[in-house]
Scaffold this active site. Structure first.
Site, PDB file in Angstrom:
ATOM      1  N   TRP A 165      76.391  30.824 -82.472  1.00  0.00           N
ATOM      2  CA  TRP A 165      75.177  30.605 -81.686  1.00  0.00           C
ATOM      3  C   TRP A 165      74.012  31.437 -82.213  1.00  0.00           C
ATOM      4  O   TRP A 165      74.171  32.593 -82.589  1.00  0.00           O
ATOM      5  CB  TRP A 165      75.468  30.959 -80.227  1.00  0.00           C
ATOM      6  CG  TRP A 165      74.295  30.821 -79.311  1.00  0.00           C
ATOM      7  CD1 TRP A 165      73.852  29.676 -78.714  1.00  0.00           C
ATOM      8  CD2 TRP A 165      73.413  31.866 -78.892  1.00  0.00           C
ATOM      9  NE1 TRP A 165      72.735  29.951 -77.948  1.00  0.00           N
ATOM     10  CE2 TRP A 165      72.447  31.274 -78.041  1.00  0.00           C
ATOM     11  CE3 TRP A 165      73.335  33.229 -79.160  1.00  0.00           C
ATOM     12  CZ2 TRP A 165      71.429  32.021 -77.449  1.00  0.00           C
ATOM     13  CZ3 TRP A 165      72.331  33.973 -78.585  1.00  0.00           C
ATOM     14  CH2 TRP A 165      71.388  33.376 -77.732  1.00  0.00           C
ATOM     15  N   SER A 225      82.891  32.095 -83.494  1.00  0.00           N
ATOM     16  CA  SER A 225      82.377  32.322 -82.149  1.00  0.00           C
ATOM     17  C   SER A 225      82.290  30.996 -81.382  1.00  0.00           C
ATOM     18  O   SER A 225      83.303  30.332 -81.195  1.00  0.00           O
ATOM     19  CB  SER A 225      81.031  33.050 -82.236  1.00  0.00           C
ATOM     20  OG  SER A 225      80.671  33.648 -81.020  1.00  0.00           O
ATOM     21  N   ASP A 257      86.306  43.764 -81.302  1.00  0.00           N
ATOM     22  CA  ASP A 257      85.278  42.805 -80.889  1.00  0.00           C
ATOM     23  C   ASP A 257      84.995  42.961 -79.393  1.00  0.00           C
ATOM     24  O   ASP A 257      85.868  42.703 -78.572  1.00  0.00           O
ATOM     25  CB  ASP A 257      85.761  41.384 -81.191  1.00  0.00           C
ATOM     26  CG  ASP A 257      84.685  40.327 -81.012  1.00  0.00           C
ATOM     27  OD1 ASP A 257      83.704  40.586 -80.293  1.00  0.00           O
ATOM     28  OD2 ASP A 257      84.830  39.233 -81.593  1.00  0.00           O
ATOM     29  N   HIS A 301      82.698  41.639 -84.185  1.00  0.00           N
ATOM     30  CA  HIS A 301      82.586  40.194 -84.026  1.00  0.00           C
ATOM     31  C   HIS A 301      82.337  39.420 -85.326  1.00  0.00           C
ATOM     32  O   HIS A 301      82.416  38.204 -85.328  1.00  0.00           O
ATOM     33  CB  HIS A 301      81.460  39.905 -83.032  1.00  0.00           C
ATOM     34  CG  HIS A 301      81.427  38.502 -82.514  1.00  0.00           C
ATOM     35  ND1 HIS A 301      82.487  37.924 -81.849  1.00  0.00           N
ATOM     36  CD2 HIS A 301      80.449  37.553 -82.556  1.00  0.00           C
ATOM     37  CE1 HIS A 301      82.173  36.690 -81.494  1.00  0.00           C
ATOM     38  NE2 HIS A 301      80.949  36.443 -81.920  1.00  0.00           N
TER      39      HIS A 301
END
Length: 241
Positions: free
Chosen positions: A11, A69, A193, A221
């Site tokens: 994103w 993600s 993460d 992440h």
């Protein structure tokens, strides 16, 4: 012959931070809907299920599909719903549900995501560095990884495109779909993460038949930036096997 590799980015940041990784793996991108104002970009799609169907239509049979993600969530849904199209599945920093739900505590509280969504709508320029810095907390290279991600990020898509993605994060729960995945699956995940906790990765791996989880210690992440050589070695071993 190795099946073609397709990679769905995360994103807001787009394909930029993943470009060198995907190039090294001889892959190609499936952009998030509404990202990249180019002829090969994916048009805006407001509905998660419609986006999943769009990706499934574009894949050749037996492809290797990867995602980071929210891209991992989309890849997981494609693999579950179009099994003939996905020969292998690679999930990077993936989860079934981004927010906490009954029976799914290893995630962000819904109120925290709602507050972030409102802040992004008000001032995306100010919030993006905080978002990227936040999901790198705990990474041994946190400051450097944050700088690289921000430097390499694609131009931000339209606000409504970003808001659609955040709504997906609030609404999508893939726990019912994960057991339907038939493809060999590898989860590559940072053990530190803070956005998709290790517990979420472990729970997701347990839901997918035969899935394997490999962790990167002291990594958050974005393991492909924090541990590029190790990430590529693990990804290649899986893709080429």
């Amino acid at each position: 012959m190795t099946a073609p590799l397709f990679f769905i980015p995360g994103w807001c940041l787009g394909r930029g931070p993943l470009q060198s990784t995907v190039d090294a793996l001889n892959g190609q991108f499936l952009d998030l809907p509404g990202y990249r104002n180019t002829a090969d970009g994916t048009p805006p799609i407001d509905d998660f299920a419609a986006a999943v169907a769009h990706y499934a239509e574009r894949l050749p049979p037996g492809a290797t599909l990867a995602g980071w993600s929210i891209g991992a969530q989309l890849a997981l849904a494609v693999a579950a719903q179009a099994p003939a199209k996905v020969g292998k599945l690679l999930l990077v920093a993936g989860t079934t549900s981004f927010v906490q739900r009954d029976g799914w505590p290893q995630a962000m509280p819904p109120v925290a995501l709602a507050e972030f969504t409102a802040a992004m709508a008000a001032d995306a320029e100010a919030m993006l560095p905080r978002f990227v810095g936040g999901f790198n907390r705990g990474d041994v290279r946190a400051k450097e990884v944050t700088r690289i991600l921000l430097d390499q990020a694609d131009p931000r898509p339209a606000s409504e495109v970003l808001q659609s993605g955040l709504r997906w994060l609030a609404e999508v729960d893939l726990r019912p779909l994960a057991p339907q995945v038939q493809a060999p699956t590898l989860l590559l995940h940072g053990a530190a993460d803070p956005l998709m906790p290790q517990g979420a990765a472990e729970a997701l791996a347990a839901l997918i038949p035969g899935a394997r989880l490999e962790l990167f210690a002291e990594c958050a992440h974005a393991p492909f930036i924090s541990r590029p050589d190790e990430f590529l070695a693990r990804a290649r071993a899986f893709i080429d096997a």
